[in-house]
Design an enzyme around this catalytic site. Structure first.
Site, short mmCIF file in Angstrom:
data_model
loop_
_atom_site.label_atom_id
_atom_site.label_comp_id
_atom_site.label_asym_id
_atom_site.label_seq_id
_atom_site.Cartn_x
_atom_site.Cartn_y
_atom_site.Cartn_z
N SER A 197 -4.01 0.54 -4.64
CA SER A 197 -3.45 -0.66 -4.03
C SER A 197 -4.52 -1.73 -3.79
O SER A 197 -4.24 -2.76 -3.19
CB SER A 197 -2.71 -0.30 -2.73
OG SER A 197 -3.57 0.35 -1.81
N HIS A 210 1.39 5.03 -2.49
CA HIS A 210 1.63 6.44 -2.14
C HIS A 210 2.85 7.06 -2.82
O HIS A 210 2.85 8.25 -3.11
CB HIS A 210 1.83 6.59 -0.63
CG HIS A 210 0.57 6.56 0.16
ND1 HIS A 210 -0.32 7.60 0.17
CD2 HIS A 210 0.03 5.62 0.99
CE1 HIS A 210 -1.34 7.31 0.98
NE2 HIS A 210 -1.15 6.11 1.47
N HIS A 213 0.83 -1.21 0.00
CA HIS A 213 0.00 0.00 0.00
C HIS A 213 0.87 1.27 0.00
O HIS A 213 0.68 2.17 -0.80
CB HIS A 213 -0.94 0.01 1.20
CG HIS A 213 -1.63 1.33 1.39
ND1 HIS A 213 -2.70 1.72 0.63
CD2 HIS A 213 -1.35 2.37 2.23
CE1 HIS A 213 -3.07 2.94 0.99
NE2 HIS A 213 -2.27 3.36 1.96
N GLU A 245 -5.91 9.35 -0.28
CA GLU A 245 -6.26 7.92 -0.24
C GLU A 245 -7.28 7.52 -1.31
O GLU A 245 -7.14 6.46 -1.92
CB GLU A 245 -6.79 7.53 1.15
CG GLU A 245 -5.77 7.63 2.27
CD GLU A 245 -4.66 6.58 2.22
OE1 GLU A 245 -4.67 5.70 1.34
OE2 GLU A 245 -3.74 6.68 3.07
FE FE Z 1 -2.37 5.22 2.97
#
Ligand code: FE
Ligand code: PHE
Length: 296
Positions: free
Chosen positions: A202, A140, A135, A183
């Site tokens: 993700s 990110h 993730h 997010e």
């Molecule tokens: Fe995150």
């Protein structure tokens, strides 16, 4: 070879055993990743890349390539840092897991992005509740290569330190902004809607759902609207917010939030799934399959 064990310790409390996270920065124990760990990365990388071509924004996909991420093995933070540092001045630092808010904000404000060093176990390929290496790194890190997004993340860190000092309500407003942009954000492009949020890219299921399902709302970005909106942590989002570009995001978040926090202190919180008068509606969701209750 055994997959990497979690190094998080547990402490017995009256609520049972709770994890005790180390806030320290740790060296990525790259040589200790097992064949299973690399295979998990490889499986997830291939699967998501295939899915994300034409679904994630091009900046995201290009950045992964520029950084030299590939399905072959778990990337080394020190190698990524050479490319990332030269591009936008960001540095990846290894951590055990979620950090206390202030530590997290302080890292971001100083252009350090905390990346969980361990990767999920093979049986957790499709779902894991907490952030892991896949993730954090796959999701990110790529957009930190984009100068505008890189500045946004650092400004968010500074804003976090400030909101924390103002109080819990301000922090909640700011957290919602992070949730619905960093997010779970969508971006409008000449080719159509694309994903940029790390929580979406993700996840196989949410990569499809966020763009293609008739169930969720897709609504134009509006700072104060987002700051008032509850969200989901245990299901796909009921609403996604769409930016026109990273410049819009940066421009909208540039002003001092202090008066906004003061104004919103008395405003009603909005349910995660409700379209409001004044929303720019890309899609009004059918709401199919939504769970009742459970908005955070
Ligand atoms: Fe995150
Ligand atoms: N301008 C915001 C403030 O005054 C800081 C911020 C920038 C927050 C970008 C989030 C994202 O708090």
């Amino acid at each position: 070879m055994e997959a990497n064990p979690r190094r998080v310790e547990h402490q017995q409390t009256d609520k049972g055993y709770v994890p005790v996270y180390t806030t320290a920065v740790v060296e990525q124990p790259w040589d200790n990743y097992s064949a299973d760990d690399h295979a998990t990365w490889s499986t997830l990388y291939q699967r998501q890349r295939e899915l994300l071509v034409g679904r994630a924004c091009q900046e995201f996909l290009d950045a992964q390539d520029e950084m030299g991420m590939s399905e072959h093995m778990i990337p080394r933070f020190d190698q990524l840092n050479e490319v990332l540092g030269a591009a936008t001045g960001w540095t990846l630092v290894g951590v055990e897991g979620l950090l206390p808010e202030l530590d997290f904000f302080d890292h971001l404000a100083n252009r350090r992005f905390p990346v969980t060093w361990w990767i999920r176990r093979p049986e957790q390929i499709d779902y894991i509740a907490e952030p892991d290496l896949f993730h954090d790194l796959f999701g990110h890190v790529p957009l930190l290569m984009n100068p505008v997004f890189a500045d946004y993340m650092a400004a968010y860190g500074r804003g976090g330190v400030k909101a924390h000092a103002i109080g819990p309500d301000a922090l909640q407003n700011l957290t919602r902004l992070y949730w619905y942009t960093v997010e779970f954000g969508l971006i409008n492009t000449a080719e159509g809607l694309r994903i940029y949020g790390a929580g979406i890219v993700s996840s196989k299921g949410e990569s499809l759902y966020s763009l293609e399902s008739a169930a969720p709302n897709r609504i134009g970005f509006d700072l104060e609207r987002i700051m008032r909106t509850r969200y989901r942590i245990d299901t796909f989002q009921k609403s996604y917010f769409v930016i026109d570009g990273f410049e819009q995001l940066m421009a909208a978040t540039e002003p001092d939030f202090t008066p906004i926090y003061a104004r919103l202190a008395d405003a009603e919180h909005l349910p995660a799934g409700e379209v409001q008068a004044g929303d720019t509606v890309f899609q009004r969701g059918s709401g199919e399959g939504w769970a009742d209750g459970g908005d955070v």
